[in-house]
Write an enzyme that holds these catalytic residues in place. Structure first.
Site, mmCIF file in Angstrom:
data_model
loop_
_atom_site.group_PDB
_atom_site.id
_atom_site.type_symbol
_atom_site.label_atom_id
_atom_site.label_comp_id
_atom_site.label_asym_id
_atom_site.label_seq_id
_atom_site.Cartn_x
_atom_site.Cartn_y
_atom_site.Cartn_z
ATOM 1 N N HIS A 121 0.839 -1.188 0.000
ATOM 2 C CA HIS A 121 0.000 0.000 0.000
ATOM 3 C C HIS A 121 0.882 1.249 0.000
ATOM 4 C CE1 HIS A 121 0.435 -0.771 4.491
ATOM 5 N NE2 HIS A 121 0.957 0.423 4.340
HETATM 6 P P1 TYD Z 1 -2.300 -4.138 7.919
HETATM 7 O O1 TYD Z 1 -2.442 -2.719 7.487
HETATM 8 O O2 TYD Z 1 -2.955 -5.193 7.099
HETATM 9 O O3 TYD Z 1 -0.759 -4.482 8.081
HETATM 10 P P2 TYD Z 1 0.400 -4.458 6.964
HETATM 11 O O4 TYD Z 1 0.554 -3.031 6.564
HETATM 12 O O5 TYD Z 1 1.614 -4.960 7.653
HETATM 13 O O6 TYD Z 1 -0.011 -5.354 5.832
HETATM 14 O O7 TYD Z 1 -2.838 -4.226 9.421
HETATM 15 C C1 TYD Z 1 -3.194 -5.460 10.023
HETATM 16 C C2 TYD Z 1 -4.246 -5.197 11.064
HETATM 17 O O8 TYD Z 1 -3.741 -4.368 12.101
HETATM 18 C C3 TYD Z 1 -5.456 -4.499 10.491
HETATM 19 O O9 TYD Z 1 -6.614 -5.062 11.101
HETATM 20 C C4 TYD Z 1 -5.320 -3.074 10.934
HETATM 21 C C5 TYD Z 1 -4.536 -3.200 12.231
HETATM 22 N N1 TYD Z 1 -3.648 -2.067 12.498
HETATM 23 C C6 TYD Z 1 -3.912 -1.265 13.577
HETATM 24 O O10 TYD Z 1 -4.885 -1.451 14.330
HETATM 25 N N2 TYD Z 1 -3.053 -0.220 13.847
HETATM 26 C C7 TYD Z 1 -1.968 0.028 13.084
HETATM 27 O O11 TYD Z 1 -1.207 0.986 13.356
HETATM 28 C C8 TYD Z 1 -1.722 -0.811 11.943
HETATM 29 C C9 TYD Z 1 -0.529 -0.558 11.043
HETATM 30 C C10 TYD Z 1 -2.586 -1.847 11.693
#
Ligand code: TYD
Length: 140
Positions: free
Chosen positions: A56
């Site tokens: 992303h």
């Molecule tokens: P996600 O954005 O999919 O992680 P990555 O960028 O590593 O692929 O996030 C995974 C889960 O964690 C999703 O349910 C959102 C949550 N999350 C938070 O609650 N706070 C945060 O700061 C982040 C980065 C994710």
């Protein structure tokens, strides 16, 4: 106009390591080592080796990624070119600012990646579609 995303960039910085016969310590301070106020910290661990995380971009978020244990790779794409960064040193920080597509992959079993961020979590700040990311540059 390129100006909207002209602050988009990524760079590497090595933090100072204080080492002695007890081991090593690295300290990271807001506005000294990190050029932004740190509003959030999260960390990634227990990651499967074959998967990708991230995939992303954000328009304005500033982040610093540090792989404090193990290793992983980060693909960064600024809309013009792509580069792969190896994170395998606990004092190596990858700074990402602005509109940069990023993908984390090739995690070792012991990988722990700490991310320092300039903003609180906001799922609406995510650009999760690569075509949408590319579209941002076409509108400049
Ligand atoms: P996600 O954005 O999919 O992680 P990555 O960028 O590593 O692929 O996030 C995974 C889960 O964690 C999703 O349910 C959102 C949550 N999350 C938070 O609650 N706070 C945060 O700061 C982040 C980065 C994710």
């Amino acid at each position: 106009m390129k100006s909207d995303y002209s602050i988009s960039s990524y760079s590497i910085k090595f933090f100072k390591v204080h080492g002695d016969d007890r081991g090593c310590l690295t300290a990271i301070e807001q506005n000294r080592d990190i050029p932004f106020d740190i509003k959030r910290m999260y960390y990634i661990f227990n990651t499967q080796s074959k998967i990708k995380r991230g995939c992303h971009a954000h328009k304005t978020l500033k982040q610093c990624l540090i792989c404090v244990s193990g290793s992983c790779k980060v693909l960064v794409d600024d809309g013009v070119e792509r580069q792969t960064i190896d994170l395998s040193q606990p004092n190596k920080g990858l700074f990402i600012e602005g509109l940069i597509w990023r993908e984390l992959y090739d995690f070792s079993a012991d990988a722990v990646v700490i991310v320092l961020a300039s903003e609180l979590y906001e799922d609406t700040s995510y650009i999760n579609c690569y075509d949408e990311f590319r579209q941002c540059f076409k509108n400049e």
